[in-house]
Design a protein around this motif. Structure first.
Motif, PDB file in Angstrom:
ATOM      1  N   ASN A  32       0.788  -1.226   0.000  1.00  0.00           N
ATOM      2  CA  ASN A  32       0.000   0.000   0.000  1.00  0.00           C
ATOM      3  C   ASN A  32       0.825   1.283   0.000  1.00  0.00           C
ATOM      4  O   ASN A  32       0.290   2.368  -0.040  1.00  0.00           O
ATOM      5  N   ASN A  33       2.139   1.149   0.017  1.00  0.00           N
ATOM      6  CA  ASN A  33       2.973   2.347   0.019  1.00  0.00           C
ATOM      7  C   ASN A  33       3.329   2.791  -1.399  1.00  0.00           C
ATOM      8  O   ASN A  33       4.360   3.372  -1.637  1.00  0.00           O
ATOM      9  N   ASN A  34       2.436   2.479  -2.341  1.00  0.00           N
ATOM     10  CA  ASN A  34       2.607   2.910  -3.724  1.00  0.00           C
ATOM     11  C   ASN A  34       3.934   2.416  -4.318  1.00  0.00           C
ATOM     12  O   ASN A  34       4.824   3.212  -4.601  1.00  0.00           O
ATOM     13  N   PRO A  35       4.081   1.119  -4.526  1.00  0.00           N
ATOM     14  CA  PRO A  35       5.336   0.566  -5.030  1.00  0.00           C
ATOM     15  C   PRO A  35       5.556   0.921  -6.488  1.00  0.00           C
ATOM     16  O   PRO A  35       4.631   1.294  -7.201  1.00  0.00           O
ATOM     17  N   ASP A  36       6.801   0.787  -6.919  1.00  0.00           N
ATOM     18  CA  ASP A  36       7.040   0.937  -8.349  1.00  0.00           C
ATOM     19  C   ASP A  36       6.677  -0.393  -9.027  1.00  0.00           C
ATOM     20  O   ASP A  36       6.440  -1.404  -8.366  1.00  0.00           O
ATOM     21  N   LEU A  37       6.642  -0.367 -10.323  1.00  0.00           N
ATOM     22  CA  LEU A  37       6.151  -1.519 -11.072  1.00  0.00           C
ATOM     23  C   LEU A  37       7.045  -2.740 -10.891  1.00  0.00           C
ATOM     24  O   LEU A  37       6.546  -3.854 -10.752  1.00  0.00           O
ATOM     25  N   GLU A  38       8.347  -2.548 -10.880  1.00  0.00           N
ATOM     26  CA  GLU A  38       9.248  -3.695 -10.732  1.00  0.00           C
ATOM     27  C   GLU A  38       9.074  -4.369  -9.375  1.00  0.00           C
ATOM     28  O   GLU A  38       9.090  -5.589  -9.272  1.00  0.00           O
ATOM     29  N   GLU A  39       8.913  -3.574  -8.323  1.00  0.00           N
ATOM     30  CA  GLU A  39       8.686  -4.139  -6.992  1.00  0.00           C
ATOM     31  C   GLU A  39       7.365  -4.910  -6.974  1.00  0.00           C
ATOM     32  O   GLU A  39       7.287  -6.021  -6.436  1.00  0.00           O
ATOM     33  N   PHE A  40       6.338  -4.337  -7.568  1.00  0.00           N
ATOM     34  CA  PHE A  40       5.041  -5.008  -7.624  1.00  0.00           C
ATOM     35  C   PHE A  40       5.152  -6.347  -8.344  1.00  0.00           C
ATOM     36  O   PHE A  40       4.644  -7.372  -7.875  1.00  0.00           O
ATOM     37  N   LYS A  41       5.813  -6.351  -9.490  1.00  0.00           N
ATOM     38  CA  LYS A  41       5.952  -7.584 -10.270  1.00  0.00           C
ATOM     39  C   LYS A  41       6.697  -8.655  -9.483  1.00  0.00           C
ATOM     40  O   LYS A  41       6.322  -9.831  -9.504  1.00  0.00           O
ATOM     41  N   THR A  42       7.730  -8.245  -8.768  1.00  0.00           N
ATOM     42  CA  THR A  42       8.502  -9.199  -7.972  1.00  0.00           C
ATOM     43  C   THR A  42       7.642  -9.810  -6.875  1.00  0.00           C
ATOM     44  O   THR A  42       7.619 -11.036  -6.685  1.00  0.00           O
ATOM     45  N   VAL A  43       6.919  -8.978  -6.150  1.00  0.00           N
ATOM     46  CA  VAL A  43       6.064  -9.467  -5.068  1.00  0.00           C
ATOM     47  C   VAL A  43       4.923 -10.311  -5.642  1.00  0.00           C
ATOM     48  O   VAL A  43       4.542 -11.339  -5.052  1.00  0.00           O
ATOM     49  N   PHE A  44       4.408  -9.925  -6.791  1.00  0.00           N
ATOM     50  CA  PHE A  44       3.345 -10.673  -7.460  1.00  0.00           C
ATOM     51  C   PHE A  44       3.824 -12.089  -7.795  1.00  0.00           C
ATOM     52  O   PHE A  44       3.141 -13.073  -7.490  1.00  0.00           O
ATOM     53  N   ILE A  45       4.980 -12.197  -8.398  1.00  0.00           N
ATOM     54  CA  ILE A  45       5.527 -13.518  -8.746  1.00  0.00           C
ATOM     55  C   ILE A  45       5.826 -14.323  -7.490  1.00  0.00           C
ATOM     56  O   ILE A  45       5.512 -15.521  -7.420  1.00  0.00           O
ATOM     57  N   MET A  46       6.404 -13.687  -6.495  1.00  0.00           N
ATOM     58  CA  MET A  46       6.728 -14.396  -5.251  1.00  0.00           C
ATOM     59  C   MET A  46       5.447 -14.881  -4.557  1.00  0.00           C
ATOM     60  O   MET A  46       5.417 -15.985  -4.016  1.00  0.00           O
ATOM     61  N   GLY A  47       4.399 -14.072  -4.582  1.00  0.00           N
ATOM     62  CA  GLY A  47       3.127 -14.470  -4.000  1.00  0.00           C
ATOM     63  C   GLY A  47       2.563 -15.704  -4.680  1.00  0.00           C
ATOM     64  O   GLY A  47       2.019 -16.609  -4.038  1.00  0.00           O
ATOM     65  N   TYR A  48       2.722 -15.768  -5.990  1.00  0.00           N
ATOM     66  CA  TYR A  48       2.250 -16.935  -6.728  1.00  0.00           C
ATOM     67  C   TYR A  48       3.111 -18.156  -6.430  1.00  0.00           C
ATOM     68  O   TYR A  48       2.599 -19.252  -6.196  1.00  0.00           O
TER      69      TYR A  48
END
Length: 170
Positions: free
Chosen positions: A132-148
């Motif tokens: 929720n701290n407004n991540p940049d796109l690369e951080e979001f993608k990394t967390v998205f993949i790790m979550g999966y």
């Protein structure tokens, strides 16, 4: 009284024609039977091809939904919310495009495909909420993949189910 000899040529022609007419009838009947069998065979083959094609299309859809493939889409300069919007829109459009394939796929497999689609969309949103701290796109993608990767690989499981079913069908 009519003379029987007048009708003799007609009787002779009839006696000669009857075997030919019987053979012609048998030939036509056999031909029609073979053509009906051919049509049935082509129909079964066509139905089998439709099913195979459906399983191929839905497997491709699932492969495209894997997060490792989704993160490669779109411009790297997008904001995270734009990326989520475009990704969700793309998934839903492709799903809608392929929705007719449910006619050829078992109910259980179709349910697994729908559940996989919804789980990926939910993961997109929950990852965004988590960061929720407004991540940049690369951080979001990394967390998205790790979550999966840290969860169940439901897409691979669904693809494996499709693979097992298509082997039974063919």
């Amino acid at each position: 009284m009519a003379n029987f000899s007048e009708y003799l040529p007609y009787a002779f022609a009839l006696i000669i024609a009857i075997p030919f007419l019987v053979l012609l009838r048998q030939f036509v009947h056999s031909y029609i039977t073979l053509k009906n069998q051919e049509i049935k065979l082509l129909s079964v083959k066509s139905n089998s091809e439709n099913k195979t094609h459906s399983y191929e299309r839905m497997t491709l859809f699932l492969e495209r939904m894997k997060p490792s493939n989704l993160i490669q889409n779109f411009d790297k300069k997008l904001a995270v919310h734009e990326f989520i919007f475009l990704t969700e829109k793309t998934i839903n459009e492709e799903f809608d495009y392929n929705s007719s394939q449910q006619l050829y796929i078992t109910k259980n497999s179709w349910k697994n495909i729908v559940d996989s689609k919804n789980a990926i969309i939910d993961l997109l949103h929950s990852t965004y909420e988590e960061l929720n701290n407004n991540p940049d796109l690369e951080e979001f993608k990394t967390v998205f993949i790790m979550g999966y990767m840290n969860g169940d690989d439901y897409i691979a499981a669904t693809i494996e189910d499709l693979r097992r079913e298509i082997l039974i069908i063919t």
